[in-house]
Motif scaffolding. Structure first.
Motif, PDB file in Angstrom:
ATOM      1  N   UNK A  41      -7.572 -12.769   7.784  1.00  0.00           N
ATOM      2  CA  UNK A  41      -7.948 -12.893   6.357  1.00  0.00           C
ATOM      3  C   UNK A  41      -9.163 -11.942   6.071  1.00  0.00           C
ATOM      4  N   UNK A  42      -9.747 -11.301   7.389  1.00  0.00           N
ATOM      5  CA  UNK A  42     -11.003 -10.248   7.138  1.00  0.00           C
ATOM      6  C   UNK A  42     -10.262  -8.999   7.125  1.00  0.00           C
ATOM      7  N   UNK A  43      -9.009  -8.997   8.090  1.00  0.00           N
ATOM      8  CA  UNK A  43      -8.609  -7.743   8.039  1.00  0.00           C
ATOM      9  C   UNK A  43      -7.908  -7.980   6.775  1.00  0.00           C
ATOM     10  N   UNK A  44      -7.195  -8.502   5.793  1.00  0.00           N
ATOM     11  CA  UNK A  44      -6.032  -8.793   4.946  1.00  0.00           C
ATOM     12  C   UNK A  44      -7.392  -8.484   3.581  1.00  0.00           C
ATOM     13  N   UNK A  45      -8.448  -8.739   3.451  1.00  0.00           N
ATOM     14  CA  UNK A  45      -9.327  -8.646   2.553  1.00  0.00           C
ATOM     15  C   UNK A  45      -9.269  -7.262   2.425  1.00  0.00           C
ATOM     16  N   UNK A  46     -10.033  -6.187   4.049  1.00  0.00           N
ATOM     17  CA  UNK A  46     -10.462  -5.090   4.473  1.00  0.00           C
ATOM     18  C   UNK A  46      -9.027  -4.508   3.885  1.00  0.00           C
ATOM     19  N   UNK A  51      -7.182  -0.352  -0.624  1.00  0.00           N
ATOM     20  CA  UNK A  51      -6.013  -0.604  -1.496  1.00  0.00           C
ATOM     21  C   UNK A  51      -6.697  -0.014  -3.461  1.00  0.00           C
ATOM     22  N   UNK A  52      -7.990  -1.034  -3.033  1.00  0.00           N
ATOM     23  CA  UNK A  52      -7.965  -0.767  -4.493  1.00  0.00           C
ATOM     24  C   UNK A  52      -9.584   0.783  -4.458  1.00  0.00           C
ATOM     25  N   UNK A  53      -9.142   0.833  -3.499  1.00  0.00           N
ATOM     26  CA  UNK A  53     -10.301   2.348  -3.594  1.00  0.00           C
ATOM     27  C   UNK A  53      -9.674   3.292  -3.657  1.00  0.00           C
ATOM     28  N   UNK A  54      -8.216   3.412  -2.967  1.00  0.00           N
ATOM     29  CA  UNK A  54      -7.314   4.644  -3.244  1.00  0.00           C
ATOM     30  C   UNK A  54      -6.646   4.496  -4.491  1.00  0.00           C
ATOM     31  N   UNK A 102       2.220  -4.332   2.380  1.00  0.00           N
ATOM     32  CA  UNK A 102       1.000  -5.217   2.470  1.00  0.00           C
ATOM     33  C   UNK A 102       1.892  -6.167   3.697  1.00  0.00           C
ATOM     34  N   UNK A 103       3.363  -5.757   3.500  1.00  0.00           N
ATOM     35  CA  UNK A 103       3.879  -6.669   4.616  1.00  0.00           C
ATOM     36  C   UNK A 103       3.977  -6.524   6.035  1.00  0.00           C
ATOM     37  N   UNK A 104       3.645  -5.673   5.948  1.00  0.00           N
ATOM     38  CA  UNK A 104       3.089  -5.289   7.821  1.00  0.00           C
ATOM     39  C   UNK A 104       1.686  -5.780   7.717  1.00  0.00           C
ATOM     40  N   UNK A 105       0.965  -5.898   7.324  1.00  0.00           N
ATOM     41  CA  UNK A 105      -0.696  -6.073   7.500  1.00  0.00           C
ATOM     42  C   UNK A 105      -0.778  -7.568   7.562  1.00  0.00           C
ATOM     43  N   UNK A 106       1.010  -7.920   6.700  1.00  0.00           N
ATOM     44  CA  UNK A 106       0.496  -9.671   6.347  1.00  0.00           C
ATOM     45  C   UNK A 106       0.709 -10.057   7.904  1.00  0.00           C
ATOM     46  N   UNK A 107       1.633  -9.377   8.304  1.00  0.00           N
ATOM     47  CA  UNK A 107       3.289  -9.997   9.764  1.00  0.00           C
ATOM     48  C   UNK A 107       2.514  -9.413  11.106  1.00  0.00           C
TER      49      UNK A 107
END
Length: 352
Positions: A41-46, A51-54, A102-107
């Motif tokens: 969850x922390x990594x996904x939050x980061x 992504x928002x900053x970009x 985001x799929x790579x980050x999730x999985x």
């Protein structure tokens, strides 16, 4: 009322000890799963923050100073969290830029701790290499230090590069597994010995640093012994290094040569493989594999030497000194720099 403490051992019912052991294992496993879930969850939050900053920098033209302001505001809002320094927000931005899907980050990489992802970001430039090392780290449970070592020694780039006759001497898919189990070259820079070191000196140093040696060999290798005696026809012979591979279910004989490869080296190694198969191998073990490590080799000569050999042998070089190639380094700050910044913030709460 005085606390009487736990009941005596005589009061423990039959089977309690086994049950307690099982409960402890369950608790430990549950805590591990909880820690993994929190990390994910922390990594996904980061990634989402990055992504928002970009996105906002791209659409609204926000400059780098916004990140400084964001770091200050987030630390003020969440003083108990130490992950909102300016440097770490820059990492979040780089993380989202490196993994736009985001799929790579999730999985995938989302299942690695943040520290592992920092290693991938700072040590590797391409998404292909980052993903390959991430997947291997997940599969084999590498610590951050192990991941760092494997990247610096280019483990994945060296796998399957040795000269061998496995494809013709071993059945599939075992031949492919055996080829992936060896690499070229092997890097022994952790030994701290000179380039002119002899075979026995290298052997002794490898055994002295057996943990690092096993790390360099890769997953599955178990150390059996050094200068292992084998008696054949009343004569004594000694195997330089003997291992057992847990995935291939076979002995692995490693012979060291301090000089260049010579065709006659394969004859000696074939002899040792025959001896191990005859005297040590059980019915449950597969045929013994040989690995010849030499300082240098002519690849064509090595291929010719193995062409008519009836024993499965791999030939690879070893290096006593190795450094991280410049092309693997990125321009991002090092992990040590960000950790120092986080420690400074934890101590005095000042902006980095």
């Amino acid at each position: 009322m005085k606390n009487s403490g736990p009941p005596s051992l005589t009061d423990v019912p039959t089977g309690y000890a086994d049950w307690l052991t099982e409960l402890k294992l369950r608790v430990h496993a549950a805590r591990q799963r909880a820690a993994t879930a929190v990390n994910h969850e922390l990594v996904c939050l980061y990634w989402q923050i990055g992504r928002d900053i970009l996105a906002r920098q791209a659409k609204q033209g926000w400059g780098a100073r916004v990140i400084e302001r964001l770091a200050h505001d987030l630390r003020t809002a969440f003083p108990e969290m130490k992950g909102f320094s300016r440097a770490n927000l820059m990492y979040m931005r780089a993380f989202a830029e490196a993994w736009p899907d985001g799929e790579i980050v999730q999985q995938g990489v989302g299942h690695l701790p943040w520290g592992h992802n920092l290693v991938l970001l700072t040590k590797l430039k391409t998404a292909q290499l980052r993903l390959a090392y991430a997947q291997r780290a997940i599969e084999q449970g590498w610590s951050r230090n192990a991941l760092n070592i494997h990247i610096e020694t280019r483990l994945l780039e060296r796998e399957g590069k040795a000269v061998s006759n496995f494809s013709t001497r071993l059945p599939a898919p075992r031949s492919d597994l055996a080829l992936q189990a060896i690499k070229d070259p092997y890097v022994f820079d952790f030994l701290g010995i000179g380039q002119e070191a002899g075979e026995r000196e290298i052997e002794a140093a490898l055994v002295e640093h057996i943990s690092r040696f096993l790390l360099e060999l890769g997953a599955g290798f178990a150390y059996v012994g050094r200068q292992v005696p084998i008696e054949v026809g009343g004569d004594d012979f000694f195997i330089d290094l003997l291992f057992y591979h847990l995935k291939l279910h076979c002995y692995v004989v490693i012979e060291l040569k301090a000089g260049a490869f010579k065709p006659e080296h394969t004859g000696q190694l074939s002899f040792y493989l025959t001896a191990v198969d005859a005297q040590l191998k059980s019915d449950q073990d597969a045929s013994t594999i040989g690995l010849l490590l030499c300082k240098t080799k002519n690849r064509v000569v090595a291929e010719y030497a193995l062409r008519d050999s009836n024993k499965p042998i791999g030939i690879a070089e070893y290096q006593l000194v190795e450094s991280l190639p410049k092309e693997l380094q990125t321009n991002l700050p090092t992990i040590e720099q960000i950790e120092q910044e986080l420690e400074r913030y934890q101590k005095n709460g000042e902006d980095a």
